[in-house]
Write a protein that holds these residues in place. Structure first.
Motif, PDB file in Angstrom:
ATOM      1  N   ASP A 145       0.817  -1.218   0.000  1.00 18.06           N
ATOM      2  CA  ASP A 145       0.000   0.000   0.000  1.00 18.06           C
ATOM      3  C   ASP A 145       0.854   1.273   0.000  1.00 18.06           C
ATOM      4  N   GLY A 146       2.179   1.107  -0.018  1.00 17.74           N
ATOM      5  CA  GLY A 146       3.068   2.254  -0.047  1.00 17.74           C
ATOM      6  C   GLY A 146       3.520   2.736   1.324  1.00 17.74           C
ATOM      7  N   MET A 147       3.007   2.121   2.394  1.00 17.27           N
ATOM      8  CA  MET A 147       3.414   2.491   3.750  1.00 17.27           C
ATOM      9  C   MET A 147       4.800   1.923   4.037  1.00 17.27           C
ATOM     10  N   PHE A 148       5.565   2.657   4.816  1.00 18.06           N
ATOM     11  CA  PHE A 148       6.870   2.184   5.251  1.00 18.06           C
ATOM     12  C   PHE A 148       6.700   1.523   6.612  1.00 18.06           C
ATOM     13  N   VAL A 149       7.269   0.345   6.775  1.00 13.96           N
ATOM     14  CA  VAL A 149       7.169  -0.421   8.009  1.00 13.96           C
ATOM     15  C   VAL A 149       8.577  -0.658   8.531  1.00 13.96           C
ATOM     16  N   ALA A 150       8.791  -0.339   9.809  1.00 14.62           N
ATOM     17  CA  ALA A 150      10.102  -0.525  10.434  1.00 14.62           C
ATOM     18  C   ALA A 150       9.973  -1.539  11.568  1.00 14.62           C
ATOM     19  N   GLU A 151      10.982  -2.391  11.688  1.00 13.13           N
ATOM     20  CA  GLU A 151      11.008  -3.425  12.717  1.00 13.13           C
ATOM     21  C   GLU A 151      12.395  -3.450  13.345  1.00 13.13           C
ATOM     22  N   VAL A 152      12.415  -3.713  14.661  1.00 10.34           N
ATOM     23  CA  VAL A 152      13.674  -3.797  15.399  1.00 10.34           C
ATOM     24  C   VAL A 152      13.851  -5.246  15.847  1.00 10.34           C
ATOM     25  N   PRO A 153      14.677  -6.034  15.155  1.00 11.04           N
ATOM     26  CA  PRO A 153      14.822  -7.445  15.487  1.00 11.04           C
ATOM     27  C   PRO A 153      15.255  -7.708  16.937  1.00 11.04           C
ATOM     28  N   SER A 154      16.079  -6.849  17.499  1.00 10.04           N
ATOM     29  CA  SER A 154      16.563  -7.055  18.877  1.00 10.04           C
ATOM     30  C   SER A 154      15.492  -6.797  19.925  1.00 10.04           C
ATOM     31  N   LEU A 155      14.446  -6.052  19.537  1.00  8.78           N
ATOM     32  CA  LEU A 155      13.355  -5.724  20.453  1.00  8.78           C
ATOM     33  C   LEU A 155      12.091  -6.394  19.920  1.00  8.78           C
ATOM     34  N   SER A 156      11.913  -7.621  20.298  1.00  8.48           N
ATOM     35  CA  SER A 156      10.845  -8.463  19.766  1.00  8.48           C
ATOM     36  C   SER A 156       9.483  -7.766  19.803  1.00  8.48           C
ATOM     37  N   CYS A 159       8.714  -4.917  18.388  1.00  9.79           N
ATOM     38  CA  CYS A 159       8.809  -3.465  18.250  1.00  9.79           C
ATOM     39  C   CYS A 159       8.746  -3.119  16.763  1.00  9.79           C
ATOM     40  N   ILE A 160       7.566  -2.672  16.338  1.00  6.55           N
ATOM     41  CA  ILE A 160       7.296  -2.386  14.932  1.00  6.55           C
ATOM     42  C   ILE A 160       6.541  -1.062  14.854  1.00  6.55           C
ATOM     43  N   SER A 161       6.792  -0.295  13.805  1.00 11.01           N
ATOM     44  CA  SER A 161       6.037   0.934  13.584  1.00 11.01           C
ATOM     45  C   SER A 161       5.907   1.162  12.088  1.00 11.01           C
ATOM     46  N   GLN A 162       5.115   2.155  11.717  1.00 10.96           N
ATOM     47  CA  GLN A 162       4.929   2.448  10.308  1.00 10.96           C
ATOM     48  C   GLN A 162       4.786   3.949  10.097  1.00 10.96           C
ATOM     49  N   GLY A 163       4.891   4.364   8.847  1.00 10.36           N
ATOM     50  CA  GLY A 163       4.733   5.765   8.495  1.00 10.36           C
ATOM     51  C   GLY A 163       4.509   5.913   7.009  1.00 10.36           C
ATOM     52  N   ASN A 164       4.049   7.095   6.613  1.00 10.30           N
ATOM     53  CA  ASN A 164       3.791   7.358   5.196  1.00 10.30           C
ATOM     54  C   ASN A 164       5.061   7.589   4.397  1.00 10.30           C
ATOM     55  N   THR A 165       6.132   8.011   5.085  1.00 13.23           N
ATOM     56  CA  THR A 165       7.412   8.264   4.432  1.00 13.23           C
ATOM     57  C   THR A 165       8.523   7.623   5.253  1.00 13.23           C
ATOM     58  N   ARG A 166       9.726   7.548   4.665  1.00 11.06           N
ATOM     59  CA  ARG A 166      10.872   7.014   5.421  1.00 11.06           C
ATOM     60  C   ARG A 166      11.161   7.899   6.633  1.00 11.06           C
ATOM     61  N   THR A 167      11.074   9.194   6.454  1.00 11.66           N
ATOM     62  CA  THR A 167      11.327  10.116   7.560  1.00 11.66           C
ATOM     63  C   THR A 167      10.331   9.881   8.690  1.00 11.66           C
ATOM     64  N   GLU A 168       9.062   9.737   8.337  1.00 13.02           N
ATOM     65  CA  GLU A 168       8.027   9.517   9.345  1.00 13.02           C
ATOM     66  C   GLU A 168       8.215   8.181  10.061  1.00 13.02           C
ATOM     67  N   VAL A 169       8.534   7.130   9.317  1.00 10.37           N
ATOM     68  CA  VAL A 169       8.704   5.831   9.962  1.00 10.37           C
ATOM     69  C   VAL A 169       9.922   5.839  10.880  1.00 10.37           C
ATOM     70  N   LEU A 170      10.974   6.576  10.512  1.00 11.49           N
ATOM     71  CA  LEU A 170      12.144   6.663  11.391  1.00 11.49           C
ATOM     72  C   LEU A 170      11.801   7.366  12.697  1.00 11.49           C
ATOM     73  N   LEU A 171      11.025   8.438  12.625  1.00  8.99           N
ATOM     74  CA  LEU A 171      10.591   9.122  13.847  1.00  8.99           C
ATOM     75  C   LEU A 171       9.694   8.218  14.693  1.00  8.99           C
ATOM     76  N   ASN A 172       8.784   7.512  14.029  1.00  7.47           N
ATOM     77  CA  ASN A 172       7.850   6.642  14.742  1.00  7.47           C
ATOM     78  C   ASN A 172       8.557   5.460  15.405  1.00  7.47           C
ATOM     79  N   ILE A 173       9.519   4.847  14.704  1.00  9.76           N
ATOM     80  CA  ILE A 173      10.189   3.682  15.291  1.00  9.76           C
ATOM     81  C   ILE A 173      11.080   4.118  16.445  1.00  9.76           C
TER      82      ILE A 173
END
Length: 68
Positions: free
Chosen positions: A12-23, A25-39
């Motif tokens: 759907d075009g959403m960016f999804v970020a996951e932190v493997p070390s923090l089981s 811990c996932i976030s999403q955003g409309n842009t790479r910048t937004e997902v980085l802030l959210n994660i």
């Protein structure tokens, strides 16, 4: 602390970020910048929760980059 994250763009075009070390811990955003802030916010909350529950905090990453 530094943790490795993985970022993917879903169908759907959403960016999804996951932190493997923090089981879980996932976030999403409309842009790479937004997902980085959210994660980053999600990671801070995750680590704070671990501290509040006297749970161990996964060690941060330590890596070297070598150019050949």
């Amino acid at each position: 602390m530094k943790y490795r994250i993985f970022i993917e763009q879903d169908e759907d075009g959403m960016f999804v970020a996951e932190v493997p070390s923090l089981s879980g811990c996932i976030s999403q955003g409309n842009t790479r910048t937004e997902v980085l802030l959210n994660i980053k916010e999600a990671m801070e909350g995750y680590i704070e929760s671990l501290k509040n529950h006297n749970e161990p905090i996964p060690p941060p990453i330590s890596e070297e980059i070598i150019e050949v």
